[in-house]
Motif scaffolding. Structure first.
Motif, mmCIF file in Angstrom:
data_model
loop_
_atom_site.group_PDB
_atom_site.id
_atom_site.type_symbol
_atom_site.label_atom_id
_atom_site.label_comp_id
_atom_site.label_asym_id
_atom_site.label_seq_id
_atom_site.Cartn_x
_atom_site.Cartn_y
_atom_site.Cartn_z
ATOM 1 N N LEU A 151 47.301 11.165 113.294
ATOM 2 C CA LEU A 151 48.442 11.949 113.743
ATOM 3 C C LEU A 151 49.428 11.039 114.468
ATOM 4 C CD1 LEU A 151 49.829 14.725 114.419
ATOM 5 C CD2 LEU A 151 48.432 14.743 116.473
ATOM 6 N N TRP B 238 53.582 11.152 116.296
ATOM 7 C CA TRP B 238 54.882 11.733 116.584
ATOM 8 C C TRP B 238 55.855 10.586 116.760
ATOM 9 C CZ3 TRP B 238 54.675 16.055 120.837
ATOM 10 C CH2 TRP B 238 53.942 17.136 120.366
ATOM 11 N N LYS C 148 63.835 10.411 107.610
ATOM 12 C CA LYS C 148 63.296 11.735 107.286
ATOM 13 C C LYS C 148 62.557 11.708 105.954
ATOM 14 C CE LYS C 148 66.846 14.239 109.854
ATOM 15 N NZ LYS C 148 67.984 15.155 109.778
ATOM 16 N N ALA D 224 59.190 10.021 106.332
ATOM 17 C CA ALA D 224 58.227 10.910 106.977
ATOM 18 C C ALA D 224 57.709 11.954 105.990
ATOM 19 C CB ALA D 224 58.856 11.577 108.197
ATOM 20 N N VAL E 64 53.867 12.486 104.751
ATOM 21 C CA VAL E 64 53.171 13.784 104.811
ATOM 22 C C VAL E 64 52.619 14.131 103.432
ATOM 23 C CG1 VAL E 64 53.508 16.272 105.112
ATOM 24 C CG2 VAL E 64 54.417 14.667 106.808
ATOM 25 N N ARG F 78 49.644 12.931 108.882
ATOM 26 C CA ARG F 78 50.201 13.942 109.776
ATOM 27 C C ARG F 78 51.184 13.232 110.694
ATOM 28 N NH1 ARG F 78 45.437 16.486 112.742
ATOM 29 N NH2 ARG F 78 47.093 17.731 113.657
ATOM 30 N N ILE F 79 52.457 13.314 110.351
ATOM 31 C CA ILE F 79 53.502 12.661 111.128
ATOM 32 C C ILE F 79 54.595 13.679 111.418
ATOM 33 C CG2 ILE F 79 54.642 11.764 109.057
ATOM 34 C CD1 ILE F 79 55.405 9.294 110.752
ATOM 35 N N ARG F 80 55.112 13.625 112.625
ATOM 36 C CA ARG F 80 56.138 14.587 113.025
ATOM 37 C C ARG F 80 57.301 13.853 113.660
ATOM 38 N NH1 ARG F 80 55.988 19.276 117.105
ATOM 39 N NH2 ARG F 80 58.028 20.160 116.702
ATOM 40 N N LEU F 81 58.489 14.174 113.221
ATOM 41 C CA LEU F 81 59.695 13.626 113.819
ATOM 42 C C LEU F 81 60.251 14.647 114.804
ATOM 43 C CD1 LEU F 81 61.553 12.138 110.701
ATOM 44 C CD2 LEU F 81 59.811 11.075 112.157
ATOM 45 N N ILE F 82 60.547 14.195 116.012
ATOM 46 C CA ILE F 82 61.109 15.075 117.037
ATOM 47 C C ILE F 82 62.451 14.490 117.450
ATOM 48 C CG2 ILE F 82 60.818 16.051 119.336
ATOM 49 C CD1 ILE F 82 57.786 15.863 118.876
ATOM 50 N N GLU F 83 63.510 15.231 117.154
ATOM 51 C CA GLU F 83 64.860 14.794 117.487
ATOM 52 C C GLU F 83 65.262 15.285 118.869
ATOM 53 O OE1 GLU F 83 66.976 14.206 113.234
ATOM 54 O OE2 GLU F 83 67.027 16.248 114.006
ATOM 55 N N GLU G 281 65.415 19.091 119.856
ATOM 56 C CA GLU G 281 64.083 19.689 119.983
ATOM 57 C C GLU G 281 63.370 19.153 121.220
ATOM 58 O OE1 GLU G 281 59.886 20.277 117.565
ATOM 59 O OE2 GLU G 281 61.451 19.053 116.658
#
Length: 68
Positions: free
Chosen positions: A15, A17, A29, A32, A36, A41-46, A49
């Protein structure tokens, strides 16, 4: 994003972030999304957010969890 994906592979991480105060470009993007689709399991948080998360959790809550 490239470095995080590489680090996930190197360290067998399940995982990740990636957080920015601004916005990710379309290339980041896409990378990412591709990761996925490959099962990572990778999440981009701008920034927007991130700001909402800080407001919801409260700044004092975030300060007390630093280094935890």
């Amino acid at each position: 994003v490239t470095q995080v994906i590489s680090g996930m592979d190197k360290h067998d991480a399940h995982l990740a972030w990636v957080v920015t105060a601004g916005e990710f470009n379309e290339n980041a993007k896409k990378m990412a999304v591709d990761a996925v689709n490959e099962g990572k399991r990778i999440r981009l948080i701008e920034g927007e957010e991130l700001a909402k998360m800080i407001v919801e959790l409260g700044v004092s809550s975030i300060r007390t969890n630093i280094g935890a």
